[in-house]
Design a protein around this motif. Structure first.
Motif, mmCIF file in Angstrom:
data_model
loop_
_atom_site.group_PDB
_atom_site.id
_atom_site.type_symbol
_atom_site.label_atom_id
_atom_site.label_comp_id
_atom_site.label_asym_id
_atom_site.label_seq_id
_atom_site.Cartn_x
_atom_site.Cartn_y
_atom_site.Cartn_z
ATOM 1 N N ASN A 283 29.444 22.799 58.958
ATOM 2 C CA ASN A 283 28.405 22.861 60.000
ATOM 3 C C ASN A 283 28.247 24.259 60.592
ATOM 4 O O ASN A 283 27.579 24.437 61.609
ATOM 5 C CB ASN A 283 28.712 21.860 61.118
ATOM 6 N N THR A 284 28.884 25.255 59.978
ATOM 7 C CA THR A 284 28.749 26.639 60.447
ATOM 8 C C THR A 284 28.029 27.458 59.381
ATOM 9 O O THR A 284 28.072 27.112 58.192
ATOM 10 C CB THR A 284 30.121 27.275 60.741
ATOM 11 N N PRO A 285 27.372 28.546 59.773
ATOM 12 C CA PRO A 285 26.598 29.320 58.795
ATOM 13 C C PRO A 285 27.481 30.050 57.791
ATOM 14 O O PRO A 285 28.607 30.450 58.106
ATOM 15 C CB PRO A 285 25.814 30.309 59.668
ATOM 16 N N PHE A 286 26.956 30.217 56.580
ATOM 17 C CA PHE A 286 27.633 31.023 55.574
ATOM 18 C C PHE A 286 27.413 32.497 55.892
ATOM 19 O O PHE A 286 26.315 32.910 56.252
ATOM 20 C CB PHE A 286 27.080 30.705 54.178
ATOM 21 N N ARG A 287 28.469 33.308 55.760
ATOM 22 C CA ARG A 287 28.387 34.738 56.036
ATOM 23 C C ARG A 287 28.697 35.517 54.767
ATOM 24 O O ARG A 287 29.716 35.246 54.109
ATOM 25 C CB ARG A 287 29.390 35.138 57.121
ATOM 26 N N SER A 288 27.846 36.448 54.421
ATOM 27 C CA SER A 288 28.117 37.320 53.278
ATOM 28 C C SER A 288 29.261 38.266 53.636
ATOM 29 O O SER A 288 29.682 38.364 54.793
ATOM 30 C CB SER A 288 26.877 38.128 52.921
ATOM 31 N N ALA A 289 29.749 38.989 52.618
ATOM 32 C CA ALA A 289 30.857 39.919 52.859
ATOM 33 C C ALA A 289 30.474 40.981 53.884
ATOM 34 O O ALA A 289 31.262 41.306 54.785
ATOM 35 C CB ALA A 289 31.284 40.573 51.545
ATOM 36 N N PHE A 290 29.274 41.532 53.781
ATOM 37 C CA PHE A 290 28.842 42.562 54.731
ATOM 38 C C PHE A 290 28.683 41.977 56.138
ATOM 39 O O PHE A 290 29.088 42.590 57.131
ATOM 40 C CB PHE A 290 27.526 43.186 54.284
ATOM 41 N N GLU A 291 28.115 40.772 56.212
ATOM 42 C CA GLU A 291 27.964 40.128 57.522
ATOM 43 C C GLU A 291 29.336 39.820 58.131
ATOM 44 O O GLU A 291 29.522 39.887 59.349
ATOM 45 C CB GLU A 291 27.151 38.849 57.374
ATOM 46 N N THR A 292 30.308 39.504 57.282
ATOM 47 C CA THR A 292 31.674 39.273 57.761
ATOM 48 C C THR A 292 32.241 40.531 58.397
ATOM 49 O O THR A 292 32.883 40.485 59.452
ATOM 50 C CB THR A 292 32.578 38.827 56.596
ATOM 51 N N VAL A 293 32.007 41.687 57.762
ATOM 52 C CA VAL A 293 32.466 42.968 58.327
ATOM 53 C C VAL A 293 31.829 43.190 59.695
ATOM 54 O O VAL A 293 32.497 43.613 60.655
ATOM 55 C CB VAL A 293 32.132 44.129 57.372
ATOM 56 N N LEU A 294 30.537 42.902 59.814
ATOM 57 C CA LEU A 294 29.840 43.068 61.092
ATOM 58 C C LEU A 294 30.438 42.155 62.156
ATOM 59 O O LEU A 294 30.682 42.583 63.298
ATOM 60 C CB LEU A 294 28.350 42.767 60.931
ATOM 61 N N LEU A 295 30.685 40.900 61.795
ATOM 62 C CA LEU A 295 31.205 39.931 62.772
ATOM 63 C C LEU A 295 32.612 40.290 63.232
ATOM 64 O O LEU A 295 32.937 40.167 64.419
ATOM 65 C CB LEU A 295 31.196 38.532 62.164
ATOM 66 N N PHE B 83 30.382 42.479 45.007
ATOM 67 C CA PHE B 83 30.934 43.753 45.470
ATOM 68 C C PHE B 83 29.872 44.855 45.429
ATOM 69 O O PHE B 83 29.791 45.689 46.345
ATOM 70 C CB PHE B 83 32.145 44.156 44.622
ATOM 71 N N GLN B 84 29.062 44.866 44.379
ATOM 72 C CA GLN B 84 27.989 45.853 44.284
ATOM 73 C C GLN B 84 26.976 45.689 45.420
ATOM 74 O O GLN B 84 26.479 46.672 45.981
ATOM 75 C CB GLN B 84 27.301 45.740 42.925
ATOM 76 N N GLU B 85 26.691 44.439 45.761
ATOM 77 C CA GLU B 85 25.790 44.173 46.894
ATOM 78 C C GLU B 85 26.390 44.684 48.196
ATOM 79 O O GLU B 85 25.702 45.304 49.024
ATOM 80 C CB GLU B 85 25.525 42.671 46.991
ATOM 81 N N LEU B 86 27.697 44.458 48.392
ATOM 82 C CA LEU B 86 28.377 44.935 49.597
ATOM 83 C C LEU B 86 28.373 46.456 49.655
ATOM 84 O O LEU B 86 28.109 47.054 50.713
ATOM 85 C CB LEU B 86 29.819 44.414 49.620
ATOM 86 N N GLU B 87 28.657 47.092 48.518
ATOM 87 C CA GLU B 87 28.641 48.551 48.468
ATOM 88 C C GLU B 87 27.280 49.105 48.887
ATOM 89 O O GLU B 87 27.204 50.094 49.640
ATOM 90 C CB GLU B 87 28.969 49.034 47.057
ATOM 91 N N ALA B 88 26.224 48.481 48.408
ATOM 92 C CA ALA B 88 24.871 48.940 48.745
ATOM 93 C C ALA B 88 24.632 48.842 50.249
ATOM 94 O O ALA B 88 24.044 49.739 50.861
ATOM 95 C CB ALA B 88 23.840 48.117 47.978
ATOM 96 N N HIS B 89 25.080 47.749 50.872
ATOM 97 C CA HIS B 89 24.926 47.586 52.318
ATOM 98 C C HIS B 89 25.744 48.631 53.085
ATOM 99 O O HIS B 89 25.274 49.190 54.083
ATOM 100 C CB HIS B 89 25.358 46.187 52.750
ATOM 101 N N LEU B 90 26.976 48.880 52.615
ATOM 102 C CA LEU B 90 27.838 49.829 53.313
ATOM 103 C C LEU B 90 27.307 51.260 53.203
ATOM 104 O O LEU B 90 27.473 52.062 54.118
ATOM 105 C CB LEU B 90 29.262 49.752 52.753
ATOM 106 N N GLU B 91 26.685 51.587 52.079
ATOM 107 C CA GLU B 91 26.130 52.921 51.899
ATOM 108 C C GLU B 91 24.867 53.139 52.729
ATOM 109 O O GLU B 91 24.505 54.272 53.041
ATOM 110 C CB GLU B 91 25.815 53.153 50.412
ATOM 111 N N ASN B 92 24.205 52.042 53.091
ATOM 112 C CA ASN B 92 22.970 52.137 53.886
ATOM 113 C C ASN B 92 23.090 51.232 55.115
ATOM 114 O O ASN B 92 22.255 50.356 55.345
ATOM 115 C CB ASN B 92 21.761 51.731 53.038
#
Length: 380
Positions: free
Chosen positions: A244-256, A289-298
């Protein structure tokens, strides 16, 4: 070469991170009216930081958790000024904060030998008090251990922190494929071939709202304060606490994770930190991981894709980003090397900062009149 050893493992149930005590200063002694004698003051109760001491030892040696200082001696013909009552010392580990039963901070003990007066003895009887003594101060106090470690593992439940600690240090915390396996802090030590040791703390998993003391809440966050550096551990495939809780991507997890630390104490985000992307052995891990890298670089552009309530005011700066698998050992030798490198770099910076601070303090102590005039421009 890097090798590991199980050095400092605390099993569940043996680790005590807080204890409540009753403390009372001693009552003063009676004065002697006909000769104007002063009674001795009551003894004081002190908390003293001592090496190789644990809070559990206090509970084991003093099950009633009561500490009462000695009574001052009465004034007498043989001794017009009575002797002071015996002081009581409560030995505690370093890294202790002491609060009253009302939550007021009384002080901290950060170095061996630090002392804190927690209950003052009563004054002895004197002409000013009609030769009647005063009672000592009475308090209920709480000792809280803010765990001290070189590195603190930060992550949501089931991110693989316990598995990572096992792989790094051969400590054996409880590990299972469900959330909240870690209920108490676990400590492991990584040892290098030159006998250098690095302590790593696996702390109870955060949940959203931890800064408001949800879940393990403040029990987790208070330990984070006393680690030199942080290691964020993130599941490369993302995270979901419950159905019943939202799914968080790896990048969103870092933000949280950054947001929770910031809301508890903003200064925590200034600590040096390493980002570990765990579970790289899972299917589709590489694409995640490639998706996370792209978010972290931008980062500046990527954060606008998420809700405002998960975005911290300032983004965490990571000295290193390391993909690993705690299960297969992928990336662990590199991670161990970077952990040591990061800590040694921080020690160098801290030593230089302390030296500069000492120079400034010495300069303040030197009177301006004692500074030689040569080399100093003189007014014309």
């Amino acid at each position: 070469m890097v090798w590991t050893s199980r050095i400092c493992f605390r099993k569940y149930g043996n680790f005590v991170d807080n204890v409540r005590l009753y403390v009372r200063g001693g009552t003063g002694g009676m004065g002697l009216p006909r000769l104007g004698g002063h009674g001795g003051d009551g003894g004081d109760v002190w908390v003293v930081a001592k090496k190789d001491t644990r809070l559990k030892q206090i509970k084991d040696k003093h099950p009633d958790k009561r500490f009462i200082a000695g009574v001052g001696s009465n004034s007498s013909i043989q001794s017009l000024r009575g002797a002071k009552g015996e002081d009581i010392e409560v030995f505690a580990p370093t890294g202790i904060s002491v609060t009253s039963d009302h939550g007021k901070m009384l002080g901290e003990l950060n170095r061996e030998g630090d002392k804190l007066l927690v209950a003052k003895g009563g004054r002895g009887g004197s002409p000013q008090s009609g030769f009647l003594p005063n009672k000592g101060q009475t308090r209920n106090i709480r000792l809280d251990l803010k765990l001290i470690a070189d590195l603190g593992l930060v992550g949501f439940p089931n991110a693989g922190k316990s598995s990572l600690l096992t792989a790094l240090s051969h400590a054996k915390p409880n590990i299972a494929n469900y959330a909240f396996t870690t209920l108490k802090p676990e400590i492991g030590k990584v040892m290098y071939d030159d006998h250098k040791q690095v302590s790593v703390a696996d702390l109870p998993g955060l949940i959203e709202g931890a800064h408001m003391n949800k879940g393990m809440g403040h029990k987790f966050l208070k330990h984070v304060e006393r680690t030199k550096q942080l290691m964020f551990v993130v599941d490369v495939c993302g995270f979901q606490l419950a159905s019943n809780t939202p799914f968080r991507s790896a990048f969103e997890t870092v933000l949280l994770l950054s947001k929770e630390l910031e809301l508890y104490k903003e200064g925590l985000l200034s600590k040096p930190a390493i980002l570990v992307i765990n579970k790289m052995d899972l299917p589709e891990a590489q694409s995640h991981f490639q998706e996370l890298e792209a978010h972290l670089e931008n980062k500046e552009e990527s954060i606008h894709l998420f809700a405002e309530d998960v975005i911290p005011k300032s983004l965490m700066h990571f000295t290193h980003i390391v993909p690993v698998s705690a299960m297969t050992g992928l990336g662990l030798p590199l991670l161990k090397s970077l952990i040591r490198q990061s800590l040694e770099e921080q020690d160098t910076i801290d030593t230089e900062a302390q030296r500069n601070q000492k120079i400034l303090e010495l300069r303040r102590e030197i009177p301006p009149s004692s500074i030689p005039s040569w080399g100093v421009p003189q007014p014309t």
